[in-house]
Write a protein that holds these residues in place. Structure first.
Motif, PDB file in Angstrom:
ATOM      1  N   UNK A  76       0.952  -1.162   0.052  1.00  0.00           N
ATOM      2  CA  UNK A  76      -0.009   0.087   0.045  1.00  0.00           C
ATOM      3  C   UNK A  76       0.923   1.233  -0.059  1.00  0.00           C
ATOM      4  N   UNK A  77       0.680   2.152  -0.797  1.00  0.00           N
ATOM      5  CA  UNK A  77       1.447   3.267  -0.859  1.00  0.00           C
ATOM      6  C   UNK A  77       1.149   4.166   0.110  1.00  0.00           C
ATOM      7  N   UNK A  78       2.067   5.040   0.777  1.00  0.00           N
ATOM      8  CA  UNK A  78       1.925   6.036   1.883  1.00  0.00           C
ATOM      9  C   UNK A  78       2.077   7.432   1.642  1.00  0.00           C
ATOM     10  N   UNK A  79       2.735   7.415   0.210  1.00  0.00           N
ATOM     11  CA  UNK A  79       3.139   8.927  -0.116  1.00  0.00           C
ATOM     12  C   UNK A  79       3.928   8.913  -1.566  1.00  0.00           C
ATOM     13  N   UNK A  80       4.436   9.840  -1.956  1.00  0.00           N
ATOM     14  CA  UNK A  80       5.145   9.841  -3.150  1.00  0.00           C
ATOM     15  C   UNK A  80       6.543  10.668  -2.948  1.00  0.00           C
ATOM     16  N   UNK A  81       7.211  10.382  -3.815  1.00  0.00           N
ATOM     17  CA  UNK A  81       8.633  11.091  -4.014  1.00  0.00           C
ATOM     18  C   UNK A  81       8.899  11.190  -5.293  1.00  0.00           C
ATOM     19  N   UNK A  82       9.399  12.309  -5.847  1.00  0.00           N
ATOM     20  CA  UNK A  82       9.409  12.547  -7.210  1.00  0.00           C
ATOM     21  C   UNK A  82      10.647  13.434  -7.756  1.00  0.00           C
ATOM     22  N   UNK A  83      10.862  13.520  -9.049  1.00  0.00           N
ATOM     23  CA  UNK A  83      11.656  14.485  -9.748  1.00  0.00           C
ATOM     24  C   UNK A  83      10.504  14.815 -10.871  1.00  0.00           C
ATOM     25  N   UNK A 102       3.897  10.810   9.168  1.00  0.00           N
ATOM     26  CA  UNK A 102       4.830  11.767   9.575  1.00  0.00           C
ATOM     27  C   UNK A 102       5.611  11.423  10.770  1.00  0.00           C
ATOM     28  N   UNK A 103       6.720  12.189  10.685  1.00  0.00           N
ATOM     29  CA  UNK A 103       7.741  12.089  11.810  1.00  0.00           C
ATOM     30  C   UNK A 103       8.666  10.678  12.068  1.00  0.00           C
ATOM     31  N   UNK A 104       8.558  10.015  11.026  1.00  0.00           N
ATOM     32  CA  UNK A 104       9.282   8.880  11.161  1.00  0.00           C
ATOM     33  C   UNK A 104      10.652   8.942  10.291  1.00  0.00           C
ATOM     34  N   UNK A 105      11.001   9.850   9.553  1.00  0.00           N
ATOM     35  CA  UNK A 105      12.074   9.731   8.704  1.00  0.00           C
ATOM     36  C   UNK A 105      11.900   9.262   7.358  1.00  0.00           C
ATOM     37  N   UNK A 106      10.714   8.972   6.866  1.00  0.00           N
ATOM     38  CA  UNK A 106      10.496   8.301   5.556  1.00  0.00           C
ATOM     39  C   UNK A 106      10.505   9.239   4.434  1.00  0.00           C
ATOM     40  N   UNK A 107      10.278  10.406   4.693  1.00  0.00           N
ATOM     41  CA  UNK A 107      10.479  11.257   3.311  1.00  0.00           C
ATOM     42  C   UNK A 107      11.731  11.407   3.138  1.00  0.00           C
ATOM     43  N   UNK A 108      12.600  11.712   4.292  1.00  0.00           N
ATOM     44  CA  UNK A 108      14.172  11.757   4.123  1.00  0.00           C
ATOM     45  C   UNK A 108      14.575  10.332   3.227  1.00  0.00           C
ATOM     46  N   UNK A 109      14.385   9.262   4.008  1.00  0.00           N
ATOM     47  CA  UNK A 109      14.750   8.028   3.408  1.00  0.00           C
ATOM     48  C   UNK A 109      14.378   7.685   1.671  1.00  0.00           C
ATOM     49  N   UNK A 110      13.146   8.132   1.670  1.00  0.00           N
ATOM     50  CA  UNK A 110      12.817   8.072   0.428  1.00  0.00           C
ATOM     51  C   UNK A 110      13.386   8.991  -0.790  1.00  0.00           C
ATOM     52  N   UNK A 111      13.650  10.383  -0.295  1.00  0.00           N
ATOM     53  CA  UNK A 111      14.310  11.243  -1.001  1.00  0.00           C
ATOM     54  C   UNK A 111      15.885  10.913  -1.131  1.00  0.00           C
ATOM     55  N   UNK A 112      16.387  10.201  -0.284  1.00  0.00           N
ATOM     56  CA  UNK A 112      17.845  10.060  -0.633  1.00  0.00           C
ATOM     57  C   UNK A 112      17.870   8.840  -1.425  1.00  0.00           C
ATOM     58  N   UNK A 140      12.499  20.922   7.428  1.00  0.00           N
ATOM     59  CA  UNK A 140      13.354  19.885   7.962  1.00  0.00           C
ATOM     60  C   UNK A 140      14.085  18.846   7.092  1.00  0.00           C
ATOM     61  N   UNK A 141      13.214  18.294   6.403  1.00  0.00           N
ATOM     62  CA  UNK A 141      13.651  17.240   5.401  1.00  0.00           C
ATOM     63  C   UNK A 141      14.734  17.930   4.404  1.00  0.00           C
ATOM     64  N   UNK A 142      14.544  18.939   3.951  1.00  0.00           N
ATOM     65  CA  UNK A 142      15.459  19.710   3.018  1.00  0.00           C
ATOM     66  C   UNK A 142      16.861  20.097   3.792  1.00  0.00           C
ATOM     67  N   UNK A 143      16.520  20.482   5.013  1.00  0.00           N
ATOM     68  CA  UNK A 143      18.077  20.656   5.948  1.00  0.00           C
ATOM     69  C   UNK A 143      18.743  19.284   5.952  1.00  0.00           C
ATOM     70  N   UNK A 144      17.965  18.228   6.368  1.00  0.00           N
ATOM     71  CA  UNK A 144      18.589  16.951   6.481  1.00  0.00           C
ATOM     72  C   UNK A 144      19.177  16.514   5.528  1.00  0.00           C
ATOM     73  N   UNK A 145      18.778  16.560   4.008  1.00  0.00           N
ATOM     74  CA  UNK A 145      19.227  16.360   3.011  1.00  0.00           C
ATOM     75  C   UNK A 145      20.547  17.497   2.458  1.00  0.00           C
ATOM     76  N   UNK A 146      20.702  18.137   3.332  1.00  0.00           N
ATOM     77  CA  UNK A 146      21.780  18.946   3.149  1.00  0.00           C
ATOM     78  C   UNK A 146      21.663  20.136   1.817  1.00  0.00           C
ATOM     79  N   UNK A 147      20.659  20.392   1.453  1.00  0.00           N
ATOM     80  CA  UNK A 147      20.415  21.245   0.419  1.00  0.00           C
ATOM     81  C   UNK A 147      20.460  22.833   0.884  1.00  0.00           C
TER      82      UNK A 147
END
Length: 171
Positions: A76-83, A102-112, A140-147
């Motif tokens: 089951x999908x829980x979100x999306x990440x894209x370019x 939210x709040x589990x680091x999922x977006x960061x991991x998916x983006x990486x 917060x996600x963007x900061x953790x990605x170092x952008x």
């Protein structure tokens, strides 16, 4: 064919037309629509299906790449990440995640995971990402990605002028 991407906890996979109801359910949450540039509220399943139908052409032409985020062991999908825009080595990162995740680091991991794949296979050399002013979770996600932050700009979205923060990184 667009391959799956595996990270520690996630499988990023291409969307299927059958994901339309789940996309509408998660993305249709007002908290998601309020913080994104182009997700309307309410968001209907047929709108999600129309969006999903655009993904294959983007991947085939190498002008964009869109993934469903799933947890390993649960399709089951829980979100999306894209370019959604990928041209001349510049990719514009986008994402949303269902509120219960939210709040589990999922977006960061998916983006990486997506950034790594696109650097290795699609010639990604520069990354740009934006978020609405006030969207601290995305910031917060963007900061953790170092952008690095480049400045604020005003864009017209969902019928209004909205201020966004712009970030950009040479990879």
């Amino acid at each position: 064919m667009q391959p799956d991407i595996e990270t520690n906890r996630l499988i990023l996979r291409p969307f299927r037309l059958s994901d339309g109801d789940r996309v509408a359910q998660l993305a249709g949450d007002k908290a998601i629509a309020d913080m994104t540039a182009n997700i309307p509220h309410p968001y209907k399943p047929e709108m999600a299906v129309d969006w999903i139908k655009t993904h294959e052409a983007q991947f085939v032409t190498r002008k964009g790449i869109i993934y469903a985020i799933t947890l390993k062991g649960d399709d089951d999908i829980i979100g999306t990440v894209s370019l959604p825009k990928l041209e001349h080595g510049l990719g514009v990162l986008g994402y949303w995640l269902g509120v219960p995740y939210w709040g589990q680091g999922i977006t960061l991991e998916a983006s990486q995971g997506l950034i790594h794949y696109c650097r290795m296979h699609l010639g990604l050399k520069q990354l740009q990402v934006m978020h609405l002013v006030g969207n601290e979770r995305s910031q917060s996600v963007i900061k953790k990605l170092g952008i690095p932050y480049k400045g604020n700009i005003t864009l017209r979205m969902q019928g209004a002028e909205r201020e966004v923060r712009l970030y950009q990184l040479i990879l």
